[in-house]
Each structure stands twice: as structure tokens, then as C-alpha cells.
Enzyme design. Structure first.
Site, PDB file in Angstrom:
ATOM      1  N   TYR A 129      -1.932   0.325  10.725  1.00 58.89           N
ATOM      2  CA  TYR A 129      -1.924  -0.171   9.351  1.00 58.89           C
ATOM      3  C   TYR A 129      -0.646   0.247   8.637  1.00 58.89           C
ATOM      4  CZ  TYR A 129      -3.597  -0.961   4.556  1.00 58.89           C
ATOM      5  OH  TYR A 129      -3.738  -1.387   3.262  1.00 58.89           O
ATOM      6  N   SER A 147       0.859  -1.185   0.000  1.00 56.30           N
ATOM      7  CA  SER A 147       0.000   0.000   0.000  1.00 56.30           C
ATOM      8  C   SER A 147       0.891   1.228   0.000  1.00 56.30           C
ATOM      9  CB  SER A 147      -0.880  -0.001   1.258  1.00 56.30           C
ATOM     10  OG  SER A 147      -1.517   1.246   1.464  1.00 56.30           O
TER      11      SER A 147
END
Length: 258
Positions: free
Chosen positions: A156, A143
Site C-alpha cells: 500500500y 495517504s
């Protein structure tokens, strides 16, 4: 240069997190590219339905229910293969958006175990099979959170940074072996479950993530990038591909038409 067709020895592609979103879209596109896809996820009904869909469309697909955080189960799964050509480490996700001071440690633990240790488990278990194919590819779906941070995302972000470093380090450690390590780092992707899972099913909070964004990325956009990278000639390694929608300049700068 045209895409390279997978060789007979490297035509099996394992896709984790294939029950929905990017994983399901990637399985579909790899199947269309000529791979025999092995679909893994915890939700057996989802991957079995997808395997049926692909088989009925004339492709080769097998569903294998698997929790990537269960190392014993992963090792048993790996034992079913002599060689594989592609491993797409896609299983993962985000939980919560709280600041560091008040974040739930269990959310952090779950994100680390799924995103990082899940990728580690599958990669370690299947690396010998990838090497045995003579033309293996490890894909890490990370990501843009693995490249820069943002408020409320530390858990995250930390997990995705670890996944990014795993890919980068593995590439150094296995250079000279017939295995590529590719990393695909998407920015804002609108799927049916990512934001809902992050906000524990709160549809209002999930919708706000994409509010005013004319065209966030789709699962198919990311799958297209993964499939393109995988199907480059064997000597071409796409070390890192960052993709964002045009409306997103960074993790914290998004154009919204409100």
C-alpha cells in the site's frame, strides 16, 4: 477569504470511488458547494442511490458505473464531456498487511492498478477537459502512507508513494496551464469499509486498527478538507495537505486509551 463559487464552465466535478467512505462524503459536500457531481464506482447500486439522494435534496448528480482500471471504459466515459471543472481521484484502497517476505503479489498488483493506474487513467483522459474549462482542478486523494512507511504496509505504501509522485510530477509538467493539482493525504480515517477490505472482511482485525483511538478522522473530515481546497480562489493551489487525528503523531505513533 470566502470560498469561491464554481464558475459555469468549471462546475462539473467527477468523483471516483464514490460508492462509500471518502468518495461518497466528498460528492455530498461538493454538491452542497454548488457543483454538478458525477459519481463513479464499480457498484452501480450504491452510486445510483447516492445520486437519487442528492437529486432529491435539490442538487445535480449523475451516477456512472466505472472501473477506473479499465482504460477503454475510462476513455468512453471521458468522451461524454466537453469540459469538466474538478476531478477527484479517490478510488483505491489497501489489501493485506503482510511483510514483504510473505506478501501476496496479487494484492500488490491490485493496489497498484487501482490506486496508481486508476488515477493515471482518469487524469490522462480528463486533463484536456479540465484545461478546456479554463479553471480545472485535479485532486489526488493519497495517504500519509505516501510520505512515510510502516511495517506490514509495503504494498500500500508503495502504491501511495507512486500516487504522491504522480501528483507532484504532473504539477511540474502542466505549470502555466489553467489546471491546479491538489493532493490530500489523510492519516487514520475510520470508514465503514477501508479496514474490512484490507483484512478480507475480518471484523476483529479491522476493529483492532482503531482500538483505543478516541477520535480517528471520519470520511466527512477528509471530504471537508477536499472541498475547502477545491473551493479556494483559482490562483491558490493547495499542493499538499496532510491531515491526521490528534491522537496520531505519525504512521507508527498513535495514542490509544486502552
Amino acid at each position: 477569504m470566502p470560498s469561491a463559487a464554481p464558475s459555469a464552465a468549471s462546475r462539473i466535478a467527477v468523483v471516483t470511488g464514490a460508492s462509500s467512505g471518502i468518495g461518497a462524503a466528498t460528492a455530498r459536500q461538493l454538491a452542497e458547494a454548488g457543483y454538478r457531481v458525477v459519481l463513479t464506482a464499480r457498484r452501480a447500486d450504491r452510486i445510483e442511490a447516492l445520486a437519487k439522494e442528492l437529486t432529491e435534496a435539490g442538487h445535480s448528480a449523475t451516477a456512472y458505473p466505472l472501473d477506473v482500471t479499465d482504460r477503454a471504459a475510462v476513455d468512453e466515459f471521458a468522451g461524454a464531456f466537453r469540459t469538466i471543472g474538478v476531478l477527484v481521484n479517490n478510488a483505491g484502497g489497501a489489501l493485506g498487511a503482510d511483510p514483504v517476505a510473505t506478501a501476496d503479489p496479487e494484492h500488490w498488483r491490485t493496489m497498484y492498478e487501482t490506486n496508481v493506474l486508476g488515477t493515471l487513467n482518469l487524469t490522462q483522459a480528463l486533463l484536456p477537459k479540465l484545461e478546456a474549462s479554463g479553471d480545472g482542478t485535479v485532486v489526488v486523494v493519497s495517504s500519509t502512507a505516501g510520505l512515510s512507511t510502516y511495517e506490514g504496509g509495503a504494498g500500500y505504501v508503495a502504491a501511495k508513494h507512486a500516487e504522491h509522485v504522480l501528483a507532484e510530477t504532473l504539477r511540474l509538467e502542466i505549470v502555466g496551464k489553467p489546471v491546479r493539482v491538489l493532493e490530500i493525504a489523510p492519516g487514520m480515517v475510520k470508514t465503514e469499509e477501508f479496514a474490512l477490505t484490507r483484512f478480507d472482511g475480518d471484523t476483529a482485525k479491522a476493529a483492532k486498527v482503531y482500538e483505543g483511538v478516541a477520535a480517528p478522522l471520519t470520511a466527512e473530515d477528509v471530504a471537508d478538507s477536499i472541498t475547502w481546497a477545491v473551493t479556494r480562489p483559482a490562483h491558490v493551489n493547495i499542493d499538499l495537505m496532510v491531515l491526521r487525528p490528534r491522537a496520531q503523531a505519525s504512521n507508527t505513533k498513535v495514542h490509544r486509551e486502552l
